[in-house]
Design a protein around this motif. Sequence first.
Motif, PDB file in Angstrom:
ATOM      1  N   GLU A 162       0.837  -1.186   0.000  1.00  0.00           N
ATOM      2  CA  GLU A 162       0.000   0.000   0.000  1.00  0.00           C
ATOM      3  C   GLU A 162       0.878   1.244   0.000  1.00  0.00           C
ATOM      4  N   LEU A 163       0.398   2.270  -0.656  1.00  0.00           N
ATOM      5  CA  LEU A 163       1.163   3.499  -0.754  1.00  0.00           C
ATOM      6  C   LEU A 163       1.232   4.237   0.583  1.00  0.00           C
ATOM      7  N   THR A 164       2.378   4.799   0.846  1.00  0.00           N
ATOM      8  CA  THR A 164       2.510   5.738   1.949  1.00  0.00           C
ATOM      9  C   THR A 164       1.979   7.097   1.490  1.00  0.00           C
ATOM     10  N   ILE A 165       1.982   8.055   2.389  1.00  0.00           N
ATOM     11  CA  ILE A 165       1.573   9.411   2.009  1.00  0.00           C
ATOM     12  C   ILE A 165       2.509   9.952   0.927  1.00  0.00           C
ATOM     13  N   ASP A 166       3.805   9.688   1.085  1.00  0.00           N
ATOM     14  CA  ASP A 166       4.760  10.137   0.066  1.00  0.00           C
ATOM     15  C   ASP A 166       4.521   9.421  -1.261  1.00  0.00           C
ATOM     16  N   GLY A 167       4.191   8.128  -1.194  1.00  0.00           N
ATOM     17  CA  GLY A 167       3.890   7.388  -2.416  1.00  0.00           C
ATOM     18  C   GLY A 167       2.676   7.951  -3.127  1.00  0.00           C
ATOM     19  N   GLN A 168       1.643   8.321  -2.359  1.00  0.00           N
ATOM     20  CA  GLN A 168       0.451   8.920  -2.949  1.00  0.00           C
ATOM     21  C   GLN A 168       0.770  10.254  -3.619  1.00  0.00           C
ATOM     22  N   ALA A 169       1.666  11.035  -2.990  1.00  0.00           N
ATOM     23  CA  ALA A 169       2.042  12.314  -3.575  1.00  0.00           C
ATOM     24  C   ALA A 169       2.851  12.129  -4.856  1.00  0.00           C
ATOM     25  N   PHE A 170       3.679  11.080  -4.897  1.00  0.00           N
ATOM     26  CA  PHE A 170       4.543  10.852  -6.057  1.00  0.00           C
ATOM     27  C   PHE A 170       3.799  10.231  -7.238  1.00  0.00           C
ATOM     28  N   LEU A 171       2.725   9.494  -6.984  1.00  0.00           N
ATOM     29  CA  LEU A 171       2.070   8.703  -8.013  1.00  0.00           C
ATOM     30  C   LEU A 171       1.628   9.517  -9.231  1.00  0.00           C
ATOM     31  N   PRO A 172       0.890  10.620  -9.094  1.00  0.00           N
ATOM     32  CA  PRO A 172       0.463  11.334 -10.310  1.00  0.00           C
ATOM     33  C   PRO A 172       1.635  11.857 -11.133  1.00  0.00           C
ATOM     34  N   HIS A 173       2.719  12.239 -10.453  1.00  0.00           N
ATOM     35  CA  HIS A 173       3.892  12.712 -11.179  1.00  0.00           C
ATOM     36  C   HIS A 173       4.589  11.557 -11.907  1.00  0.00           C
ATOM     37  N   ALA A 174       4.591  10.383 -11.279  1.00  0.00           N
ATOM     38  CA  ALA A 174       5.180   9.212 -11.918  1.00  0.00           C
ATOM     39  C   ALA A 174       4.410   8.849 -13.185  1.00  0.00           C
ATOM     40  N   ARG A 175       3.083   8.901 -13.103  1.00  0.00           N
ATOM     41  CA  ARG A 175       2.281   8.602 -14.291  1.00  0.00           C
ATOM     42  C   ARG A 175       2.572   9.619 -15.408  1.00  0.00           C
ATOM     43  N   GLU A 176       2.714  10.889 -15.040  1.00  0.00           N
ATOM     44  CA  GLU A 176       3.006  11.911 -16.045  1.00  0.00           C
ATOM     45  C   GLU A 176       4.394  11.704 -16.650  1.00  0.00           C
ATOM     46  N   LEU A 177       5.369  11.292 -15.828  1.00  0.00           N
ATOM     47  CA  LEU A 177       6.692  10.989 -16.362  1.00  0.00           C
ATOM     48  C   LEU A 177       6.632   9.894 -17.424  1.00  0.00           C
ATOM     49  N   LEU A 178       5.841   8.863 -17.176  1.00  0.00           N
ATOM     50  CA  LEU A 178       5.710   7.779 -18.146  1.00  0.00           C
ATOM     51  C   LEU A 178       5.018   8.261 -19.413  1.00  0.00           C
ATOM     52  N   ARG A 179       3.994   9.110 -19.259  1.00  0.00           N
ATOM     53  CA  ARG A 179       3.307   9.636 -20.452  1.00  0.00           C
ATOM     54  C   ARG A 179       4.251  10.493 -21.290  1.00  0.00           C
ATOM     55  N   VAL A 180       5.058  11.321 -20.629  1.00  0.00           N
ATOM     56  CA  VAL A 180       6.018  12.148 -21.358  1.00  0.00           C
ATOM     57  C   VAL A 180       7.037  11.281 -22.090  1.00  0.00           C
ATOM     58  N   ALA A 181       7.504  10.236 -21.434  1.00  0.00           N
ATOM     59  CA  ALA A 181       8.472   9.329 -22.065  1.00  0.00           C
ATOM     60  C   ALA A 181       7.862   8.647 -23.279  1.00  0.00           C
ATOM     61  N   GLU A 182       6.608   8.233 -23.178  1.00  0.00           N
ATOM     62  CA  GLU A 182       5.936   7.586 -24.307  1.00  0.00           C
ATOM     63  C   GLU A 182       5.775   8.551 -25.476  1.00  0.00           C
ATOM     64  N   ARG A 183       5.431   9.811 -25.156  1.00  0.00           N
ATOM     65  CA  ARG A 183       5.295  10.790 -26.233  1.00  0.00           C
ATOM     66  C   ARG A 183       6.646  11.073 -26.890  1.00  0.00           C
ATOM     67  N   ALA A 184       7.708  11.094 -26.102  1.00  0.00           N
ATOM     68  CA  ALA A 184       9.042  11.331 -26.646  1.00  0.00           C
ATOM     69  C   ALA A 184       9.440  10.222 -27.617  1.00  0.00           C
ATOM     70  N   VAL A 185       9.168   8.988 -27.243  1.00  0.00           N
ATOM     71  CA  VAL A 185       9.486   7.862 -28.125  1.00  0.00           C
ATOM     72  C   VAL A 185       8.637   7.908 -29.387  1.00  0.00           C
ATOM     73  N   ALA A 186       7.345   8.206 -29.231  1.00  0.00           N
ATOM     74  CA  ALA A 186       6.439   8.248 -30.389  1.00  0.00           C
ATOM     75  C   ALA A 186       6.835   9.346 -31.365  1.00  0.00           C
ATOM     76  N   SER A 187       7.435  10.443 -30.854  1.00  0.00           N
ATOM     77  CA  SER A 187       7.772  11.563 -31.722  1.00  0.00           C
ATOM     78  C   SER A 187       8.855  11.226 -32.728  1.00  0.00           C
ATOM     79  N   VAL A 188       9.650  10.187 -32.456  1.00  0.00           N
ATOM     80  CA  VAL A 188      10.727   9.823 -33.370  1.00  0.00           C
ATOM     81  C   VAL A 188      10.565   8.411 -33.922  1.00  0.00           C
ATOM     82  N   ARG A 189       9.525   7.723 -33.528  1.00  0.00           N
ATOM     83  CA  ARG A 189       9.342   6.361 -34.014  1.00  0.00           C
ATOM     84  C   ARG A 189       8.884   6.395 -35.463  1.00  0.00           C
ATOM     85  N   THR A 190       9.551   5.641 -36.315  1.00  0.00           N
ATOM     86  CA  THR A 190       9.246   5.620 -37.736  1.00  0.00           C
ATOM     87  C   THR A 190       7.774   5.316 -37.971  1.00  0.00           C
TER      88      THR A 190
END
Length: 311
Positions: free
Chosen positions: A56-84
């Motif tokens: 289960e998430l701690t309070i810090d884990g709960q605070a980090f979670l939305p930012h972690a999801r956004e980091l993954l979305r940004v990474a996916e968009r970065a890869v898609a921007s150069v994928r043939t």
Amino acid sequence: MDYDTVRTFVAAVDAGQFQEAAAELSITQQAVSKRIAALERNLGVRLFTRTPRGAELTIDGQAFLPHARELLRVAERAVASVRTGRRPLRVDVIASRVAPAGLMRGFHRTHPEIELDVVMLFDVETAVAAIRSGTIDASFRAVAMPGRPLPEDIESVRVLDEPLQLLTGPAHALATARSVTIAQLAGHRIWMPGIVAGTEWAAYYDDLVAEFGLTIEATGPNFGSDALLDTVADTPALATFMSEQTRLVWPAGHGLRRIPVTDPTPVYPHSLLWHRDNPHPALAALRDHLAATTTAHGAAGTWAPAWVLPR
């Protein structure tokens, strides 16, 4: 921050148990634990607590979670921007009013489903470097300049020979002509302040002058096409060359004339350049479109410099 540790953290949250997260990521449960521990050390906080029901998430884990999801979305968009096949086809057209821009507009009308990025690079060296680095997929250029052969990894195909026309004001000596021969232009002042030494178009006009004994002046600052048209309209002694497909609009009061040049007709050669290893599927579609819609080059009664690649 390590991408795999963030991805593992989000997978563990969504699964609710490290074991299920491990199965989803195709790694061991021990690897999940090590990645989460590494992330916690990096952040300096605890992200999970162990309970009988799982992690289960701690309070810090709960605070980090939305930012972690956004980091993954940004990474996916970065890869898609150069994928043939998933990023736009990037093509250099030199300038917005010239024939290559018109060729790309025609391609877009025929293939509206293909996303395009149209850029404008100044000289052929910059364009070739951008092709080789993958910054762009293709460029329209006159190739190849004297003493500057294309690199072996750059392919080219000649797609359009564009006739030059003489542009004059209403009081010019040739303004009433339906056409003029290239020989008739000897002795007339042709003003082209946009010619820049070292460019492919400078090499083209140098050869044109040498071949037919013309007088082309590139003096004065280049204030753009509008200022050029104003000056030609008001100066009976000046004319300029304009490519047939260059898109220009001028005031009705200017009375400018576009006059075909013959015997022979000077043509500006446009070639498409690309890297031989470029796999972008839209690049093949562009080459096919140009092959099907542009006219043949090297027609009888035309002139182009000897250094222009024939194919």
